[in-house]
Design a protein around this motif. Structure first.
Motif, PDB file in Angstrom:
ATOM      1  N   ASP A   1       0.822  -1.204   0.000  1.00 45.39           N
ATOM      2  CA  ASP A   1       0.000   0.000   0.000  1.00 45.39           C
ATOM      3  C   ASP A   1       0.858   1.256   0.000  1.00 45.39           C
ATOM      4  OD1 ASP A   1      -2.382  -1.467   0.104  1.00 45.39           O
ATOM      5  OD2 ASP A   1      -2.338  -1.572   2.285  1.00 45.39           O
ATOM      6  N   GLN A   2       1.898   1.249   0.842  1.00 46.28           N
ATOM      7  CA  GLN A   2       2.780   2.412   0.923  1.00 46.28           C
ATOM      8  C   GLN A   2       3.471   2.678  -0.406  1.00 46.28           C
ATOM      9  OE1 GLN A   2       2.946   4.537   3.183  1.00 46.28           O
ATOM     10  NE2 GLN A   2       2.462   3.642   5.171  1.00 46.28           N
ATOM     11  N   LYS A   3       3.907   1.605  -1.037  1.00 46.27           N
ATOM     12  CA  LYS A   3       4.570   1.768  -2.337  1.00 46.27           C
ATOM     13  C   LYS A   3       3.595   2.326  -3.365  1.00 46.27           C
ATOM     14  CE  LYS A   3       7.229  -0.732  -5.833  1.00 46.27           C
ATOM     15  NZ  LYS A   3       7.779  -2.057  -6.269  1.00 46.27           N
ATOM     16  N   ALA A   4       2.360   1.826  -3.359  1.00 45.64           N
ATOM     17  CA  ALA A   4       1.353   2.304  -4.306  1.00 45.64           C
ATOM     18  C   ALA A   4       1.023   3.772  -4.057  1.00 45.64           C
ATOM     19  CB  ALA A   4       0.100   1.447  -4.202  1.00 45.64           C
ATOM     20  N   LEU A   5       0.998   4.182  -2.786  1.00 51.40           N
ATOM     21  CA  LEU A   5       0.725   5.581  -2.467  1.00 51.40           C
ATOM     22  C   LEU A   5       1.861   6.484  -2.954  1.00 51.40           C
ATOM     23  CD1 LEU A   5      -0.901   5.525   1.091  1.00 51.40           C
ATOM     24  CD2 LEU A   5      -1.972   6.064  -1.090  1.00 51.40           C
TER      25      LEU A   5
ATOM     26  N   GLN B   1      -6.853  18.158  -6.270  1.00 46.27           N
ATOM     27  CA  GLN B   1      -7.109  18.637  -4.915  1.00 46.27           C
ATOM     28  C   GLN B   1      -7.717  17.554  -4.022  1.00 46.27           C
ATOM     29  OE1 GLN B   1      -7.776  23.341  -6.050  1.00 46.27           O
ATOM     30  NE2 GLN B   1      -9.477  22.166  -5.255  1.00 46.27           N
ATOM     31  N   LEU B   2      -8.641  16.776  -4.584  1.00 45.62           N
ATOM     32  CA  LEU B   2      -9.280  15.720  -3.807  1.00 45.62           C
ATOM     33  C   LEU B   2      -8.251  14.716  -3.297  1.00 45.62           C
ATOM     34  CD1 LEU B   2     -12.498  14.996  -5.945  1.00 45.62           C
ATOM     35  CD2 LEU B   2     -12.439  15.819  -3.576  1.00 45.62           C
TER      36      LEU B   2
ATOM     37  N   LEU C   1      -3.118  11.995   0.171  1.00 52.98           N
ATOM     38  CA  LEU C   1      -1.668  12.220   0.182  1.00 52.98           C
ATOM     39  C   LEU C   1      -1.293  13.294   1.187  1.00 52.98           C
ATOM     40  CD1 LEU C   1      -1.264  12.228  -3.700  1.00 52.98           C
ATOM     41  CD2 LEU C   1      -1.015  10.282  -2.142  1.00 52.98           C
ATOM     42  N   GLN C   2      -1.730  13.110   2.421  1.00 50.24           N
ATOM     43  CA  GLN C   2      -1.608  14.166   3.422  1.00 50.24           C
ATOM     44  C   GLN C   2      -0.300  14.128   4.219  1.00 50.24           C
ATOM     45  OE1 GLN C   2      -5.163  12.797   5.420  1.00 50.24           O
ATOM     46  NE2 GLN C   2      -6.322  14.590   4.753  1.00 50.24           N
ATOM     47  N   ALA C   3       0.583  13.196   3.902  1.00 56.31           N
ATOM     48  CA  ALA C   3       1.844  13.107   4.651  1.00 56.31           C
ATOM     49  C   ALA C   3       2.566  14.456   4.589  1.00 56.31           C
ATOM     50  CB  ALA C   3       2.728  12.014   4.069  1.00 56.31           C
TER      51      ALA C   3
END
Length: 535
Positions: free
Chosen positions: A253-257, A282-283, A289-291
């Motif tokens: 999941d992390q890689k995909a993000l 924006q969405l 992608l709030q990191a």
């Protein structure tokens, strides 16, 4: 059967709730379903639950709560009160009353009642709801859940290689969504979070393809059909992100993000970025992608492009628009709105995800600040969006203890608020302001209710004179005998008002001037004589 188990009062009370909480277009579709006879197995359970089966894309099962309509349910993909619930209601209502009458009422201006359900995206959670034929086996093995985002996009490219020509030859939106829904079927059996992320990318890809199609085939012109297709994709994207579960992300999941972040970051350098793509950008940053490190990196890259002396004015405008999102994320709302509101291309829909997010978080102060800045857009928005935003706004005013101010502040949302504001003015006997509003917006005289006129005449008949005289002039300007006859009828009413005010001399003077002004209109002069109004 229903006539024995339910009462007319129950039907009427349910109908009043229906008018409060269902959109007119949903009611219209429900009425069509009812008229087509696709509602069956209707029965009452537990005295207050009306159950039915409705034939749609498949058979859906409805439970209409007659006491609390908002607690009704349906097994269709739509997460809100749907057309199948509306069809079930009409099936019941038709036993006691004429459903056409209620349908006609639904087309009149109505105030939408606030409910937290309004803030929920329109489609239920789960990729299976986004594809109509997900049980087909021919797609098995085309991709598996371990594949990367880059592999997904290569597959998308191959999958849609003939789609642009099909969209050009046939109905573009139908071809687009046929491709989209079939593509989503590939991931139906995947782990839910992986399937959702796959759907996010499939949505982005088709939105991007739609933009390219517009540029290549439609000469940069977004038709109504294609705009609606883009809005539907964005609505789907909003729902996917709303239900996204960020907890316990595994390494895949992390890689995909990370891949998602990299891909989306490249969007800001596209030559042409539509409003729809900007909203998708924006969405994703707002919800997925709030990191902090990622946000800071993207912000720095945008700042560098803004500071670059080789950046063109068009590019500068695009980067400033994107930068505004990160200002909102940093709490600098007014700075962001100052940027966005300079553009005449951004509709109210552009701001809706933020407004709904503030309402979900019950950040009512922030929401009211935004609605204040967006007054012009709210007032000119299409009816559905206007009703949604003002329903949320009313709740914010209520939560802030300012509910009593709502009526007066409706003026800021004109012309969208015309009906509500007019009703407020009349209910509070602000008749002069009410009449000024009717004259300002040129309400056709026949549409004014007789009881409104009677109430004003009893309170202050002087107020009606400008309205009546304006209508007389309009009728005379039509230059035909039927209009002259209507003008005479109204002039008799004007005469009675002057008489009631003990201003007969003023009436005589007015009539003399009117007759002299139109002395060459023979038919009008004849009608004056027939009405015993000639000087």
């Amino acid at each position: 059967m229903l006539q024995r188990e339910l009462t007319r009062d129950q039907a009427i009370q349910t109908g009043e709730q229906i008018l409060e909480v269902l959109e007119g277009q949903i009611l219209e579709r429900g009425y069509t379903y009812f008229s087509n006879g696709v509602v069956f197995n209707t029965r009452v359970e537990d005295e207050i639950l009306l159950k039915s089966d409705v034939q749609g894309t498949q058979v859906y099962h409805v439970s209409l709560n007659l006491q609390i309509v908002q607690e009704s349910t349906c097994t269709c993909p739509y997460s809100r009160l749907c057309k199948h619930i509306a069809a079930t209601f009409f099936q019941m209502y038709s036993v006691f009353e004429n459903p056409r009458h209620l349908l006609a009422r639904s087309q009149q201006p109505r105030t939408l009642k606030y409910s937290p359900a309004l803030l929920v995206p329109p489609f239920k959670n789960g990729i299976q709801y986004l594809t109509g034929s997900h049980t087909d086996s021919w797609r098995d093995g085309l991709l598996d859940s371990s594949t990367s985002v880059a592999e997904w996009w290569r597959f998308f490219e191959n999958w849609t290689r003939n789609l642009p020509s099909a969209m050009e030859s046939f109905r573009a939106s139908s071809e687009l969504f046929s491709s989209y829904e079939n593509l989503l079927g590939i991931a139906v059996s995947w782990p839910p979070r992986r399937a959702s992320l796959f759907a996010v990318h499939a949505t982005l890809f088709h939105l991007n393809l739609l933009q390219e199609f517009v540029l290549a085939k439609r000469h940069s012109h977004w038709s109504v059909e294609l705009s609606q297709s883009a809005e539907r994709l964005l609505s789907t994207l909003e729902g996917l992100l709303y239900y996204w579960d960020p907890s316990h992300l595994d390494e895949g999941d992390q890689k995909a993000l990370i891949e998602t972040k990299q891909l989306l970051s490249e969007w800001k350098d596209k030559d042409a970025l539509s409003v729809f793509e900007m909203l998708a950008y924006q969405l994703l940053w707002w919800n997925l992608l709030q990191a902090p490190a990622w946000v800071q990196q993207e912000t720095n890259e945008i700042d560098q492009r803004i500071a670059d002396p080789t950046t063109t004015p068009t590019e500068m405008e695009k980067y400033r628009m994107l930068k505004a999102l990160f200002l909102v994320m940093d709490g600098k709302d007014q700075d962001a709105l100052a940027i966005w509101l300079t553009s005449k291309q951004l509709p109210l829909a552009f701001y809706l995800p933020f407004l709904k997010s503030f309402a979900r978080e019950q950040d009512w102060v922030r929401l009211l600040e935004w609605t204040h800045r967006l007054e012009r857009l709210i007032g000119t928005a299409e009816n559905g969006q206007y009703r949604l935003v003002t329903a949320i706004w009313r709740e914010a005013m209520k939560q802030m203890g300012r509910e009593q101010e709502c009526g007066t502040k409706l003026r800021a949302f004109l012309p969208g608020s015309f009906s509500e504001y007019a009703a407020f003015l009349f209910d509070h006997q602000q008749y002069r302001e009410w009449l000024d509003l009717q004259l300002s917006y040129r309400t056709p005289f026949p549409e004014l209710q007789a009881w409104n006129m009677k109430a004003i005449e009893e309170m202050n008949p002087t107020l009606l004179l400008p309205l009546f005289l304006s209508e007389v002039n309009r009728l005379i300007d039509e230059r035909n005998r039927p209009a002259y006859k209507e003008a005479i009828k109204l002039l008799k009413k004007v005469r009675s008002l002057y008489s009631k005010l003990n201003q007969e001399m003023r009436w005589n003077s007015y009539l003399e001037l009117l007759s002299a002004k139109h002395n060459r209109l023979r038919a009008f002069q004849e009608e004056l004589r027939r009405g015993n109004l000639n000087v």
